[in-house]
Enzyme design. Structure first.
Site, mmCIF file in Angstrom:
data_model
loop_
_atom_site.group_PDB
_atom_site.id
_atom_site.type_symbol
_atom_site.label_atom_id
_atom_site.label_comp_id
_atom_site.label_asym_id
_atom_site.label_seq_id
_atom_site.Cartn_x
_atom_site.Cartn_y
_atom_site.Cartn_z
ATOM 1 N N ASN A 154 15.913 -26.199 -13.005
ATOM 2 C CA ASN A 154 16.027 -27.489 -13.690
ATOM 3 C C ASN A 154 17.444 -27.758 -14.196
ATOM 4 O O ASN A 154 17.983 -28.858 -14.030
ATOM 5 C CB ASN A 154 15.061 -27.550 -14.875
ATOM 6 C CG ASN A 154 13.610 -27.560 -14.454
ATOM 7 O OD1 ASN A 154 13.284 -27.900 -13.332
ATOM 8 N ND2 ASN A 154 12.731 -27.165 -15.361
ATOM 9 N N GLU A 171 1.959 -11.874 -2.215
ATOM 10 C CA GLU A 171 2.952 -12.229 -1.210
ATOM 11 C C GLU A 171 3.993 -13.111 -1.901
ATOM 12 O O GLU A 171 3.638 -14.053 -2.609
ATOM 13 C CB GLU A 171 2.306 -12.993 -0.047
ATOM 14 C CG GLU A 171 1.274 -12.181 0.716
ATOM 15 C CD GLU A 171 1.874 -10.973 1.413
ATOM 16 O OE1 GLU A 171 3.028 -11.073 1.884
ATOM 17 O OE2 GLU A 171 1.198 -9.929 1.474
ATOM 18 N N HIS A 205 14.954 -30.771 -17.093
ATOM 19 C CA HIS A 205 13.612 -30.353 -17.518
ATOM 20 C C HIS A 205 12.619 -31.516 -17.398
ATOM 21 O O HIS A 205 11.456 -31.309 -17.028
ATOM 22 C CB HIS A 205 13.650 -29.827 -18.946
ATOM 23 C CG HIS A 205 14.420 -28.547 -19.086
ATOM 24 N ND1 HIS A 205 14.087 -27.405 -18.396
ATOM 25 C CD2 HIS A 205 15.516 -28.233 -19.827
ATOM 26 C CE1 HIS A 205 14.933 -26.434 -18.709
ATOM 27 N NE2 HIS A 205 15.806 -26.922 -19.570
ATOM 28 N N ASP A 208 11.968 -22.868 -11.274
ATOM 29 C CA ASP A 208 13.355 -22.517 -11.577
ATOM 30 C C ASP A 208 14.320 -23.548 -11.009
ATOM 31 O O ASP A 208 14.092 -24.085 -9.920
ATOM 32 C CB ASP A 208 13.659 -21.136 -10.986
ATOM 33 C CG ASP A 208 14.956 -20.558 -11.503
ATOM 34 O OD1 ASP A 208 15.400 -20.954 -12.602
ATOM 35 O OD2 ASP A 208 15.542 -19.712 -10.810
ATOM 36 N N LEU A 264 -9.432 -27.369 -9.694
ATOM 37 C CA LEU A 264 -8.332 -26.438 -9.953
ATOM 38 C C LEU A 264 -8.361 -25.935 -11.388
ATOM 39 O O LEU A 264 -8.600 -26.709 -12.320
ATOM 40 C CB LEU A 264 -6.997 -27.146 -9.692
ATOM 41 C CG LEU A 264 -5.721 -26.380 -10.065
ATOM 42 C CD1 LEU A 264 -5.470 -25.250 -9.080
ATOM 43 C CD2 LEU A 264 -4.518 -27.337 -10.106
ATOM 44 N N TRP A 324 13.904 -18.509 -25.495
ATOM 45 C CA TRP A 324 14.334 -18.847 -26.855
ATOM 46 C C TRP A 324 15.822 -18.584 -27.066
ATOM 47 O O TRP A 324 16.398 -19.049 -28.053
ATOM 48 C CB TRP A 324 13.527 -18.050 -27.874
ATOM 49 C CG TRP A 324 12.069 -18.392 -27.881
ATOM 50 C CD1 TRP A 324 11.046 -17.647 -27.361
ATOM 51 C CD2 TRP A 324 11.451 -19.570 -28.413
ATOM 52 N NE1 TRP A 324 9.842 -18.279 -27.531
ATOM 53 C CE2 TRP A 324 10.055 -19.464 -28.172
ATOM 54 C CE3 TRP A 324 11.943 -20.706 -29.071
ATOM 55 C CZ2 TRP A 324 9.160 -20.459 -28.580
ATOM 56 C CZ3 TRP A 324 11.045 -21.700 -29.462
ATOM 57 C CH2 TRP A 324 9.681 -21.562 -29.221
ATOM 58 N N ARG A 382 8.911 -18.966 -5.648
ATOM 59 C CA ARG A 382 10.050 -19.236 -6.528
ATOM 60 C C ARG A 382 11.118 -19.990 -5.747
ATOM 61 O O ARG A 382 11.709 -19.457 -4.815
ATOM 62 C CB ARG A 382 10.637 -17.945 -7.095
ATOM 63 C CG ARG A 382 11.822 -18.224 -8.035
ATOM 64 C CD ARG A 382 12.262 -17.021 -8.835
ATOM 65 N NE ARG A 382 13.193 -17.421 -9.876
ATOM 66 C CZ ARG A 382 13.539 -16.688 -10.924
ATOM 67 N NH1 ARG A 382 12.998 -15.481 -11.080
ATOM 68 N NH2 ARG A 382 14.376 -17.129 -11.828
#
Length: 241
Positions: free
Chosen positions: A18, A202, A33, A16, A126, A65, A183
């Site tokens: 950008n 968590e 972005h 979050d 990964l 969108w 975040r």
């Protein structure tokens, strides 16, 4: 390896900030972005390097969108370019998966997604999961719909549907639930991301950084915070007992 190092098995990241990053610099949102995509590449490689087993990134939500067409077009262009670079992940032993409704994308994008998944399926490092055109509520609704269809067809007894069975109908079937959700940007909400899979996660909210400025050291900081917490899953810790 993740367990030996005290790492969570599965980390989720809501990328979050950008647009705000670009606005602070007087740049168009698409530049934010682009910078965010570069930050993500660095974090994905670092996560693989330190031994994380699963990393899910919120790339594009079903709600995104609603944004201006030129911004959406720039995000789709970035996605195309990113998919063309997926060969590099295979070389680095990173497995790639996509979750969300990919049917809305052009045929070439869907084909690139399938190719990336196919080419990396045997990677043992990964597992990088990209949530694209993803919504947590939509995922749960489609799982319920598929369960109802199988029950109506006699393939599944309604009485057999428990949490384990339900999980097998989600996009993330076979993948462990999220242990740690990160975040940045100062927002304190899930924004419809992995609602089922984060039931006992968590949460680490980082208000002092926007996603394009997110560095490996900040992931280390979030991992250190995770290790400092006591995860009880509704039970008692040794201190409580």
């Amino acid at each position: 390896m993740a367990e030996k190092q005290g790492l969570p098995a599965h980390v989720g990241i809501i990328m979050d900030g950008n647009g705000r990053w670009a606005r602070k610099r007087g740049l168009p949102r698409k530049m934010g972005h682009r910078a965010g995509a570069n930050a993500f590449k660095e974090i994905a490689r670092y996560a693989n390097k330190i031994g994380l087993k699963y990393l899910t990134a919120y790339v594009f939500s079903t709600e995104n969108w609603k944004r201006p067409k030129d911004e959406i077009d720039s995000i789709i262009a970035l996605l195309r370019n990113y998919l063309d670079e997926m060969e590099n992940y295979r070389k680095e032993n990173i497995r790639v998966l996509f979750i969300g409704d990919r049917t809305v994308f052009d045929d070439d994008i869907q084909a690139k997604m399938r190719r990336a998944e196919e080419q990396s399926r045997n990677a043992t490092g990964l597992t990088l999961i990209l949530a694209i055109n993803y919504g947590g509520r939509a995922e749960i609704a489609q799982a319920a719909r598929r369960i109802a269809e199988d029950a109506a067809a006699g393939k599944l007894s309604p009485g057999a549907v428990d949490e384990a069975v339900f999980s097998r109908y989600l996009y993330t079937a076979g993948i462990p639930d999220v242990d740690l959700l990160i975040r940045p940007s100062g927002e304190y909400r899930l924004s419809n991301f992995l609602l089922w899979q984060t039931a006992y996660s968590e949460y680490v909210f980082m208000s002092g950084v926007l996603w394009p400025d997110f560095k490996p050291a900040m992931l280390d900081e979030a991992l250190a915070e995770y290790r400092s917490r006591s995860r009880r899953f509704g039970g008692l810790s040794e201190a409580d007992s």
